[in-house]
Design an enzyme around this catalytic site. Structure first.
Site, short mmCIF file in Angstrom:
data_model
loop_
_atom_site.label_atom_id
_atom_site.label_comp_id
_atom_site.label_asym_id
_atom_site.label_seq_id
_atom_site.Cartn_x
_atom_site.Cartn_y
_atom_site.Cartn_z
CG HIS A 54 -1.99 -0.95 1.24
ND1 HIS A 54 -3.20 -0.69 1.84
CD2 HIS A 54 -2.10 -2.19 0.71
CE1 HIS A 54 -4.01 -1.73 1.68
NE2 HIS A 54 -3.35 -2.66 1.01
CD GLU A 56 -2.26 4.41 2.89
OE1 GLU A 56 -3.45 4.73 3.06
OE2 GLU A 56 -1.92 3.49 2.10
CB CYS A 84 -7.06 -0.18 4.72
SG CYS A 84 -5.33 -0.71 4.83
CB CYS A 87 -2.58 2.02 5.92
SG CYS A 87 -2.03 1.09 4.46
#
Length: 162
Positions: A54, A56, A84, A87
């Site tokens: 991801h 992040e 999410c 993260c």
């Protein structure tokens, strides 16, 4: 004249466009410390074949290496889509001070939509949140991406794909 939050969100949007350019869901982020970008990340789950890729997580890893510390105190993350649960947990663990969010994610967001992991009083660290910075631009990027994806999938199904 752009605010600092808008200026750095524009940089996160640039990262999101990098993801879109390689067929990834367009999510991007930057981490700022002392007024300077110290790390960037964009979604690369498909290309890296990794749940962890991801935007992040990538940026947190890069920022930690840049600072030589897992603690990102004094830093702010600018991210185009609400983080999410994974993260959000990483943001709490990293001790980042603040997260600036472009678009909220009512289906999977954990910075206020479904949950607010970033500000749970049960944890030993809470993250300040600013929502809605360049929200229309962040939302449009995602909407356009998914509309294009649906058109391509329909064309493939109908046998009209190029």
């Amino acid at each position: 004249m752009l605010t600092d939050d808008e200026k750095f969100m524009k940089k996160a949007l640039h990262q999101a466009r990098r993801a879109a350019a390689i067929g990834e869901i367009p999510i991007g982020c930057v981490i700022v410390c002392g007024g300077k970008i110290i790390a960037r990340g964009f979604n690369e789950r498909l290309h890296k074949h990794s749940t962890l890729a991801h935007a992040e997580i990538t940026a947190i890893d890069r920022a930690s290496r840049k600072l030589g510390d897992w603690r990102l105190e004094g830093c702010t993350m600018y991210v185009t889509l609400e983080p999410c649960q994974m993260c959000s947990g990483a943001l709490v663990q990293s001790r980042i001070d603040r997260v600036v969010i472009g678009a909220m994610n009512p289906k999977a967001g954990c910075a206020g939509s479904l949950l607010n992991i970033l500000q749970m009083p049960q944890f030993n660290h809470q993250v300040e949140i600013t929502r809605g910075v360049l929200e229309a631009e962040c939302s449009a990027l995602l909407s356009d991406f998914f509309a294009g994806l649906r058109r391509r999938l329909k064309a493939e199904k109908d046998g009209t794909a190029e």
